[in-house]
Structures are given as structure tokens and as C-alpha cells.
Motif scaffolding. Structure first.
Motif, PDB file in Angstrom:
ATOM      1  N   ARG A  86       0.838  -1.184   0.000  1.00 17.44           N
ATOM      2  CA  ARG A  86       0.000   0.000   0.000  1.00 17.44           C
ATOM      3  C   ARG A  86       0.879   1.242   0.000  1.00 17.44           C
ATOM      4  O   ARG A  86       1.905   1.282   0.683  1.00 17.44           O
ATOM      5  CB  ARG A  86      -0.906  -0.006   1.227  1.00 17.44           C
TER       6      ARG A  86
ATOM      7  N   TYR B  62      -8.070   3.754  -1.221  1.00 19.92           N
ATOM      8  CA  TYR B  62      -8.658   3.835   0.106  1.00 19.92           C
ATOM      9  C   TYR B  62      -8.588   5.267   0.621  1.00 19.92           C
ATOM     10  O   TYR B  62      -7.538   5.915   0.540  1.00 19.92           O
ATOM     11  CB  TYR B  62      -7.911   2.940   1.090  1.00 19.92           C
ATOM     12  N   CYS B  63      -9.686   5.694   1.182  1.00 18.50           N
ATOM     13  CA  CYS B  63      -9.712   6.961   1.894  1.00 18.50           C
ATOM     14  C   CYS B  63      -9.209   6.723   3.316  1.00 18.50           C
ATOM     15  O   CYS B  63      -9.472   5.664   3.897  1.00 18.50           O
ATOM     16  CB  CYS B  63     -11.138   7.485   1.928  1.00 18.50           C
ATOM     17  N   ALA B  64      -8.484   7.692   3.844  1.00 18.81           N
ATOM     18  CA  ALA B  64      -7.972   7.567   5.203  1.00 18.81           C
ATOM     19  C   ALA B  64      -8.056   8.913   5.909  1.00 18.81           C
ATOM     20  O   ALA B  64      -8.104   9.962   5.262  1.00 18.81           O
ATOM     21  CB  ALA B  64      -6.526   7.064   5.177  1.00 18.81           C
TER      22      ALA B  64
ATOM     23  N   TYR C 176      -7.561   5.794  10.427  1.00 13.90           N
ATOM     24  CA  TYR C 176      -8.924   5.436  10.037  1.00 13.90           C
ATOM     25  C   TYR C 176      -9.001   5.194   8.535  1.00 13.90           C
ATOM     26  O   TYR C 176      -8.427   5.946   7.752  1.00 13.90           O
ATOM     27  CB  TYR C 176      -9.909   6.539  10.432  1.00 13.90           C
ATOM     28  N   TRP C 177      -9.735   4.149   8.158  1.00 18.84           N
ATOM     29  CA  TRP C 177      -9.762   3.710   6.762  1.00 18.84           C
ATOM     30  C   TRP C 177     -11.160   3.424   6.269  1.00 18.84           C
ATOM     31  O   TRP C 177     -12.016   2.929   7.022  1.00 18.84           O
ATOM     32  CB  TRP C 177      -8.917   2.440   6.612  1.00 18.84           C
TER      33      TRP C 177
END
Length: 117
Positions: free
Chosen positions: A42, A91-93, A106-107
Motif C-alpha cells: 500500500r 482507500y480513503c484515510a 482510520y480507513w
């Protein structure tokens, strides 16, 4: 805890554009995007702080633009001039003050981006 919900992924030909969106359940200092391609680690793509300071991976500089709407707790990733190597799950984090944009806690669940040649 913060819940994150992404949208906007899809399939596009090389050279095309996509816009990802991510809504958060509450305010967070950092919001960002990561991606992971099959068989690869990632990697951080871009992040933005509440004050508008942005961070980008070298591989996307000049092609991707991150922005946020603080009133809506939403972050966007405008992706232009897409390449096949941009194909990945995105992915948003999010994370709080004092953290590092590459290690957000946070994911979201992820949204697939596929770029064909």
C-alpha cells in the motif's frame, strides 16, 4: 472512531480522468488517499490538512489534485492523465493532529480504479 465512505471509482482508458470522493462521519485534521495494487504494498497517494496543506506521492504530482470541503467532512481526489500503473484499490484515510499523513489510523472500504491501455 471515524467512518469513511468512498465513491467514484471505475474503469477508464489511459489518459482519462476520474474523481474520487470520501465522506467522513466527523471532522479529522488529515484526510487522504492511499492505494494498493495486486502484489504490491500500500502506498500513500495524497493527503490534505484542514488548513489546505497538501502532500503528494512523486508518482502522481502534476496529475492528481486533492481537495476537501471542511463543512461536509469530505475529501476529493481528482485524477487526470491516468496511466495503467494507477490501477489499484484506492482507500480513503483520515487522522488527527499530531499524526503523519502516511500513517493515518482510520480507513474506508476502498474503491477500485482500473485504467486500461
Amino acid at each position: 472512531q471515524v467512518q469513511l465512505v468512498e465513491s467514484g471509482g471505475g474503469s477508464v482508458q489511459a489518459g482519462g480522468s476520474l474523481r474520487l470522493s470520501c465522506g467522513a462521519s466527523r471532522y479529522t485534521y488529515y484526510m487522504g488517499w492511499f492505494r494498493q495494487a495486486p502484489g504490491k504494498e500500500r502506498e500513500g497517494v495524497a493527503a490534505i490538512r484542514t488548513d489546505g496543506t497538501t502532500y503528494y506521492a512523486d508518482s502522481v504530482k502534476g496529475r492528481f489534485t486533492i481537495s476537501r470541503d471542511n463543512a461536509k467532512n469530505t475529501v476529493y481526489l481528482q485524477m487526470n492523465s491516468l496511466k495503467p500503473e494507477d490501477t489499484a484499490m484506492y482507500y480513503c484515510a483520515a487522522g488527527g493532529l499530531g499524526g503523519n499523513w502516511r500513517t493515518l489510523p482510520y480507513w474506508g472500504q476502498g474503491t477500485q480504479v482500473t485504467v486500461s491501455s
